[in-house]
Design an enzyme around this catalytic site. Structure first.
Site, short mmCIF file in Angstrom:
data_model
loop_
_atom_site.label_atom_id
_atom_site.label_comp_id
_atom_site.label_asym_id
_atom_site.label_seq_id
_atom_site.Cartn_x
_atom_site.Cartn_y
_atom_site.Cartn_z
N ASP A 1 0.86 -1.18 0.00
CA ASP A 1 0.00 0.00 0.00
C ASP A 1 0.91 1.24 0.00
OD1 ASP A 1 -2.18 1.63 -0.12
OD2 ASP A 1 -3.24 0.71 1.54
C1 BGC Z 1 -5.13 3.15 -0.07
C2 BGC Z 1 -5.28 2.05 -1.10
C3 BGC Z 1 -5.12 2.62 -2.49
C4 BGC Z 1 -3.82 3.36 -2.60
C5 BGC Z 1 -3.54 3.93 -3.98
C6 BGC Z 1 -3.91 4.03 -0.31
O1 BGC Z 1 -3.93 5.15 0.49
O2 BGC Z 1 -5.07 2.55 1.21
O3 BGC Z 1 -6.51 1.41 -0.95
O4 BGC Z 1 -5.21 1.59 -3.44
O5 BGC Z 1 -3.81 4.41 -1.66
O6 BGC Z 1 -4.38 4.98 -4.29
#
Ligand code: BGC
Length: 720
Positions: free
Chosen positions: A261
């Site tokens: 993440d």
């Molecule tokens: C979120 C994810 C997301 C990623 C990319 C993160 O802050 O937890 O769910 O896919 O950002 O945008």
């Protein structure tokens, strides 16, 4: 032999360490929407081969330009890939996952994923960070809006449907998106619903509730997995080798990519499990993460980790191979500009996308109360007041992650009502802001509008900023100023249809539930939310959705969900020493499966065949459902089991299947279910699947309540 193509092996052989680490790095381009700010100039990083894929950018010009740089200005000319959070639509926005889950409709879940893939791929995207499969029973958590509800089985069925729709349904490969199931695992159980907080759930809860949706996604062939930001019982998920490597890769045979993440690898230092970036990077690499999203940990930490002997080049090469193989599967080596030959259509260009969004929103809308059958309203109605801060706020109805969604293409409640009740006078009054001080003159205008009308559509709800990531609330409930407005409107005595545009279950005051004649849980319905709601109000669509998430009475009841385990002192309203609250009911206000229709359905008796089963049997169940009301409608049937005596306590009800039946007035259909012995088993003391001799109850109903449930019991007699 590694099992990878000659091209992959050749590239790995030619790559320098920085180039390898570049392929293992994903960076946000200019349209960064979450997390710390992205690099100032992604183009330079691409030129230097320091990035393998970009996130949060789309569109012809942007993608073409970034790809052109990768193909013409880097040494190895490896194409980039592009990933975006296409959770519930790209340009055409479908209902948020928590709402769409309420449709209990696998075909719909699949269809909307397929359309999203179609649109996103035409904008140059190959990867979506979806489906989100974080089973959640806590409305305080803002991200509950992104998940398909409180039940592990529903999450698993949703996972299968979405992976098929994103990845497999298009004949034309360039229209497919690669799914990344997230967030592995149990992110939905963050303590007190506080985002990014600690998670501590039992091995049993993992086995029974949180892991099955991911197992289903892997069985469907999902291409990627994203570990959650959180820890799990003290082990940071981005460093969880036992779950990422031993379980996911080895036991489940997952051979796709694991993507961290946003900035999560560097956050291992803040978790307090890595002293520096080199340690953080080596923990993540050893756990099995192939791609570092936005932490710079692989690029800056792995060279040091290599020097210190924490990781080996073989371990790095294994990740690079998986990334390059993924790019091959995406078809990027053959056609780096794949998908870009036509513009992303969007709802205004493609009427069929709009129609699909309207259908999806209608199918996701839960009618939870309809006293005196106020709804549907006759077309002959003269005056309708559309009141409330959400009545004319279409942008909010797109919900979180509506990346390419355009509020100008979105239809709000007011517009929907005006179109569908074209002959009626629609009087609009905002009445209050979404949040903040009460404004007496706004309330007075709204009261005047109500008094001048035959019926009020009162639209309360949230803004997009109140939901999604980093939007936890200790009080998931209507804002004070909205309650003040509601009191004033109810005091007019006009019949009120309460339309709730929320991203999560709300704690509702009793007076609001009792005072409203009808209640529609519209949640965030996307591009066509307004028309879909008006369709239901007019009876052009007979509501068929059922709650996939329970709505608690008050915040103190959280977590409140349908499938609680049996206790030694089961709840008994006449026994003070049974599991109870002295100040609130035990059951939630609205429970999984709740929802009304404009017609009535009656169930016949439930038949099972055979009545005695063993570990190799398939149990066949059938039940007749009849539409005994006056309108065509779709019945939703739930199949639960209950195992009365097992090695461990079992839930009073466990959902094992669901089905829908479209029925004309008077028509009846036989619904059939089949359960394998496996589906009747449970994780025993050792967490291995177990089936005991003895009785198992099968329950079919139109909700998780006892009211109209039909039961049958079967006997298990094992051969061995
Ligand atoms: C979120 C994810 C997301 C990623 C990319 C993160 O802050 O937890 O769910 O896919 O950002 O945008």
């Amino acid at each position: 032999m590694t099992g990878y193509s000659r091209q992959v092996e050749q590239l790995v052989g030619e790559m320098t360490l920085p180039e390898k680490l570049g392929q293992m790095t994903m960076l946000a381009a200019s349209l960064v929407v979450t997390g710390p700010p992205g690099p100032d100039n992604p183009v330079t990083l691409v030129q230097e081969g320091r990035v393998g894929g970009l996130l949060n950018t789309w569109g012809h010009d942007e993608i073409r330009e970034a790809q052109r740089v990768a193909l013409t200005q880097t040494r190895l000319k490896i194409p980039l890939y592009f990933g975006v959070d296409v959770l519930h639509g790209h340009r055409t926005i479908f209902p948020i996952p928590l709402a769409e889950a309420c449709a209990f409709d696998r075909d719909l879940w699949r269809r909307t994923a397929r359309l999203s893939a179609d649109e996103a791929s035409r904008d140059g995207i190959q990867m979506t960070f979806a489906p989100m499969l974080d089973v959640c029973r806590d409305p305080r958590w803002g991200r509950i809006s992104e998940c398909p509800g409180e039940d592990g089985f529903v999450n698993a069925e949703y996972a299968r449907a979405k992976v098929r729709g994103f990845q497999n349904d298009h004949e034309d490969k360039k229209r497919r998106l690669m799914g990344v199931a997230k967030h592995f695992v149990a992110y939905g159980a963050v303590q007190a619903g506080r985002d990014y907080a600690q998670v501590d759930v039992s091995e049993r809860a993992l086995a029974e509730i949180y892991l099955p949706p991911f197992k289903a996604a892997v069985e469907e062939g999902v291409c990627g997995i994203m570990p959650s930001f959180t820890d799990l019982a003290g082990v940071a998920m981005s460093a969880h080798r036992a779950l990422l490597h031993d379980l996911l890769r080895v036991k489940w045979g997952f051979n796709g990519v694991i993507i961290s993440d946003y900035n999560a690898i560097a956050e291992l230092m803040l978790h307090g499990v890595a002293a520096d970036l080199a340690e953080a990077a080596s923990l993540a690499l050893k756990a099995g993460i192939d791609i570092d999203m936005m932490a710079g940990a692989y690029e800056n930490g792995l060279p040091l980790a290599l020097e210190r002997g924490l990781v080996s080049m073989d371990e790095i090469d294994a990740c690079v191979r998986r990334v390059l193989h993924m790019k091959e599967q995406m078809g990027l080596f053959e056609d780096p500009y794949r998908g870009l030959e036509t513009q992303s259509p969007g709802p205004d260009v493609m009427p069929q996308h709009r129609a699909a969004a309207r259908d999806a929103a209608r199918r996701s809308l839960v009618l939870i109360k309809n006293r005196g059958e106020l709804l549907p309203l006759p077309r002959s109605i003269k005056h309708i007041a559309a009141i409330g801060p959400l009545a004319d706020r279409q942008s909010e109805l797109m919900g979180p992650w509506c990346m390419a969604g355009d509020e100008r293409e979105t239809v709000g409640f007011l517009q929907g009502l005006r179109e569908v009740f074209a002959e009626s006078e629609i009087i609009h009054a905002k009445g209050a802001k979404v949040e903040g001080e009460i404004e007496p003159q706004l309330v007075a205008q709204a009261v005047a509008a109500a008094n001048a009308s035959d019926v009020v559509m009162l639209c309360l709800g949230e803004e997009r900023q109140h939901c999604g990531e980093a939007a936890s609330r200790t009080r998931p409930e209507p804002f004070e100023c909205q309650l003040d407005l509601a009191r004033a409107i109810l005091a007019t005595g006009k019949p009120v249809i309460l339309v709730l545009a929320t991203s999560r279950p709300w704690i509702l005051p009793d007076w609001l539930v009792e005072g409203s004649q009808s209640i529609l849980l519209a949640m965030f319905g996307g591009t066509e939310a307004g028309r879909a709601t008006a369709d239901v109000i007019a009876g052009d669509y007979n509501p068929s959705a059922r709650l996939a998430i329970s709505w608690p009475f008050n915040a103190g009841q959280i977590p409140a969900y349908y499938n609680m385990r049996s206790t030694g002192r089961p709840h008994d309203p006449n026994n003070g020493f049974s599991t109870s609250f002295i100040d609130a009911p035990v059951a939630p206000r609205f429970m999984l499966g709740d929802g009304l229709s404009y017609t009535r359905f009656e169930l016949g008796s439930l038949q099972a065949d055979p009545l005695v089963i063993d570990e190799s049997s398939t149990l066949h169940l059938s039940i007749d459902v009849q539409n005994t009301g006056g309108r065509a409608g779709e019945a939703t049937l739930f199949l639960f089991i209950h195992d009365p005596v097992a090695q461990v306590t079992r839930p009073s009800l466990e959902l094992k299947d669901f089905a829908k039946a479209d029925l004309n007035p008077g028509q009846s259909k036989t619904i059939r279910f089949a359960l394998s012995a496996d589906q009747l088993s449970y994780p025993g003391l050792d967490l291995k699947p177990r089936l005991d001799d003895g009785r198992i109850d099968i329950i079919v109903g139109t909700s998780a309540h006892g009211r109209d449930q039909k039961r049958v019991s079967v006997e298990v007699k094992r051969k061995s």
